[in-house]
Design a protein around this motif. Structure first.
Motif, mmCIF file in Angstrom:
data_model
loop_
_atom_site.group_PDB
_atom_site.id
_atom_site.type_symbol
_atom_site.label_atom_id
_atom_site.label_comp_id
_atom_site.label_asym_id
_atom_site.label_seq_id
_atom_site.Cartn_x
_atom_site.Cartn_y
_atom_site.Cartn_z
ATOM 1 N N SER A 180 0.853 -1.182 0.000
ATOM 2 C CA SER A 180 0.000 0.000 0.000
ATOM 3 C C SER A 180 0.888 1.231 0.000
ATOM 4 N N ALA A 181 0.372 2.308 -0.562
ATOM 5 C CA ALA A 181 1.058 3.599 -0.466
ATOM 6 C C ALA A 181 0.300 4.546 0.455
ATOM 7 N N THR A 182 -0.767 4.055 1.079
ATOM 8 C CA THR A 182 -1.603 4.864 1.958
ATOM 9 C C THR A 182 -1.208 4.638 3.409
ATOM 10 N N PRO A 183 -0.746 5.664 4.122
ATOM 11 C CA PRO A 183 -0.275 5.453 5.501
ATOM 12 C C PRO A 183 -1.267 4.725 6.393
ATOM 13 N N LYS A 184 -2.532 5.100 6.344
ATOM 14 C CA LYS A 184 -3.526 4.439 7.197
ATOM 15 C C LYS A 184 -3.591 2.946 6.904
ATOM 16 N N ARG A 185 -3.557 2.586 5.624
ATOM 17 C CA ARG A 185 -3.624 1.180 5.232
ATOM 18 C C ARG A 185 -2.340 0.447 5.600
ATOM 19 N N ILE A 186 -1.206 1.094 5.442
ATOM 20 C CA ILE A 186 0.068 0.483 5.827
ATOM 21 C C ILE A 186 0.033 0.060 7.293
ATOM 22 N N HIS A 187 -0.486 0.943 8.139
ATOM 23 C CA HIS A 187 -0.550 0.635 9.571
ATOM 24 C C HIS A 187 -1.603 -0.428 9.871
ATOM 25 N N SER A 188 -2.773 -0.320 9.261
ATOM 26 C CA SER A 188 -3.832 -1.289 9.578
ATOM 27 C C SER A 188 -3.455 -2.692 9.118
ATOM 28 N N ASN A 189 -2.734 -2.795 8.009
ATOM 29 C CA ASN A 189 -2.310 -4.112 7.527
ATOM 30 C C ASN A 189 -1.349 -4.803 8.487
ATOM 31 N N ALA A 190 -0.707 -4.010 9.345
ATOM 32 C CA ALA A 190 0.215 -4.592 10.331
ATOM 33 C C ALA A 190 -0.481 -4.922 11.647
ATOM 34 N N GLN A 191 -1.724 -4.501 11.787
ATOM 35 C CA GLN A 191 -2.446 -4.709 13.054
ATOM 36 C C GLN A 191 -3.284 -5.982 12.968
ATOM 37 N N VAL A 192 -2.591 -7.097 12.850
ATOM 38 C CA VAL A 192 -3.249 -8.394 12.617
ATOM 39 C C VAL A 192 -2.807 -9.458 13.616
ATOM 40 N N PHE A 193 -2.176 -9.025 14.692
ATOM 41 C CA PHE A 193 -1.615 -9.984 15.635
ATOM 42 C C PHE A 193 -2.342 -10.025 16.976
ATOM 43 N N ASP A 194 -3.435 -9.296 17.089
ATOM 44 C CA ASP A 194 -4.165 -9.268 18.354
ATOM 45 C C ASP A 194 -5.529 -9.946 18.248
ATOM 46 N N PHE A 195 -5.714 -10.763 17.212
ATOM 47 C CA PHE A 195 -6.934 -11.562 17.100
ATOM 48 C C PHE A 195 -6.624 -12.827 16.313
ATOM 49 N N THR A 196 -7.490 -13.800 16.430
ATOM 50 C CA THR A 196 -7.332 -15.080 15.746
ATOM 51 C C THR A 196 -8.647 -15.454 15.085
ATOM 52 N N LEU A 197 -8.600 -15.864 13.830
ATOM 53 C CA LEU A 197 -9.799 -16.331 13.143
ATOM 54 C C LEU A 197 -10.182 -17.719 13.646
ATOM 55 N N ALA A 198 -11.448 -17.902 13.981
ATOM 56 C CA ALA A 198 -11.941 -19.198 14.429
ATOM 57 C C ALA A 198 -11.881 -20.212 13.292
ATOM 58 N N ASP A 199 -11.854 -21.490 13.655
ATOM 59 C CA ASP A 199 -11.750 -22.554 12.651
ATOM 60 C C ASP A 199 -12.850 -22.464 11.607
ATOM 61 N N GLU A 200 -14.083 -22.136 12.029
ATOM 62 C CA GLU A 200 -15.181 -22.091 11.065
ATOM 63 C C GLU A 200 -15.013 -20.939 10.080
ATOM 64 N N ASP A 201 -14.379 -19.869 10.518
ATOM 65 C CA ASP A 201 -14.155 -18.741 9.615
ATOM 66 C C ASP A 201 -13.002 -19.038 8.656
ATOM 67 N N MET A 202 -11.991 -19.735 9.138
ATOM 68 C CA MET A 202 -10.920 -20.177 8.243
ATOM 69 C C MET A 202 -11.487 -21.107 7.175
ATOM 70 N N ARG A 203 -12.366 -22.021 7.581
ATOM 71 C CA ARG A 203 -12.968 -22.948 6.614
ATOM 72 C C ARG A 203 -13.824 -22.207 5.592
ATOM 73 N N ALA A 204 -14.566 -21.210 6.055
ATOM 74 C CA ALA A 204 -15.411 -20.443 5.132
ATOM 75 C C ALA A 204 -14.559 -19.742 4.077
ATOM 76 N N LEU A 205 -13.423 -19.202 4.480
ATOM 77 C CA LEU A 205 -12.519 -18.561 3.522
ATOM 78 C C LEU A 205 -11.859 -19.605 2.619
ATOM 79 N N ASP A 206 -11.491 -20.749 3.186
ATOM 80 C CA ASP A 206 -10.890 -21.821 2.379
ATOM 81 C C ASP A 206 -11.832 -22.276 1.263
ATOM 82 N N GLU A 207 -13.118 -22.249 1.517
ATOM 83 C CA GLU A 207 -14.094 -22.733 0.547
ATOM 84 C C GLU A 207 -14.285 -21.785 -0.637
#
Length: 276
Positions: free
Chosen positions: A232-259
């Motif tokens: 990204s070249a957008t500062p807000k997006r650059i920061h938000s893309n790095a804010q992914v370590f304080d939550f975990t996707l549940a198994d059912e949500d991982m499966r929904a994306l896998d499908e």
């Protein structure tokens, strides 16, 4: 996966460590401000390439950042138009000069489109540059199992990394499985589908976690053990893309994306993995 953080790394077969979240600079003609912002957001892994024409800008960003060379992991790549033993050796020296570095952390064959003979000559040159101290870790991008087996059959060292397009619509399961079985770390480019995130499944999961869709997609990639490279070249997006370590996707949500997988039809980039 809940204990991952922005400083998390994966051990490569080369013995070096690779930060689990990278920052891509593809189609970024003014990369210095973006890379500086990425450093402020905590990224320590920058993915460039010769064909991006911004190696010099990445190097300038590092020098302006106040970070030391050893604190940052930098990647570059050589595309098929410059494959061949002598051309690759010269191009590596050119990248070092552009970056202003003494070494490149990871150097990749960008694509397999030059044919078997040139692929193997290119790989030989990259290994020699590594042995000369110009590169620390060697890898490939957009390679299929067939291309990787060529390297094995030639009796040469296997790559530590294969960088391919990976996102829920394009999961490339055969090459991912091959890499896992052979100790090759998989990097994921286009992890946020180039902004094409309006699918109802992605949107509903984002709403469930009170996150933006890009964060959901990057987290999906991390939980699959990939090394995502959002850009990204957008500062807000650059920061938000790095804010992914304080939550975990549940198994059912991982499966929904896998499908959502559509195979090669789900690609949003050139994705030349299946090439000859």
């Amino acid at each position: 996966m809940a204990d991952l953080n922005l400083n998390s790394v994966v051990k490569l077969s080369s013995g070096y460590t690779l930060p689990l979240l990278g920052f891509g600079v593809y189609r970024n003609d003014d990369a210095t401000p973006s890379v500086l912002e990425a450093f402020k957001a905590g990224y320590r892994h920058i993915d460039s390439a010769q064909m991006y024409r911004n190696e010099e800008q990445v190097g300038n960003a590092l020098r302006q950042s106040g970070l030391s060379r050893g604190e940052v992991f930098i990647t570059s790549k050589v595309a098929s138009k410059d494959h061949g033993y002598e051309r690759v050796l010269a191009s590596i020296d050119g990248s070092l000069k552009s970056f202003g570095f003494d070494y490149i952390d990871l150097f990749l064959i960008h694509d397999p489109l030059s044919g078997k003979e040139k692929r193997l000559a290119t790989w030989k040159a990259i290994l020699e540059a590594r042995d000369a101290g110009k590169i620390r870790t060697v890898g490939v991008s957009n390679f299929s199992a067939k291309h990787l087996e060529e390297i094995r059959d030639a009796g040469m060292e296997m790559p530590a990394v294969n960088q391919i397009e990976l996102q829920p619509f394009c999961q490339q399961k055969p090459i991912v499985e091959y890499c896992r079985k052979n100790g090759i770390v998989v990097e994921a480019y286009c992890p946020v589908i180039r902004g094409e995130m309006n699918h109802e499944v992605i949107q509903s999961i984002a709403k469930k976690y009170s996150r933006d869709p890009g964060q959901i997609l990057i987290r999906w990639s991390l939980q699959h053990g990939f090394v995502p490279l959002p850009k990204s070249a957008t500062p807000k997006r650059i920061h938000s893309n790095a804010q992914v370590f304080d939550f975990t996707l549940a198994d059912e949500d991982m499966r929904a994306l896998d499908e959502l997988d559509r195979g090669a039809d789900g690609a949003v980039s050139w994705n030349p993995v299946g090439g000859d």
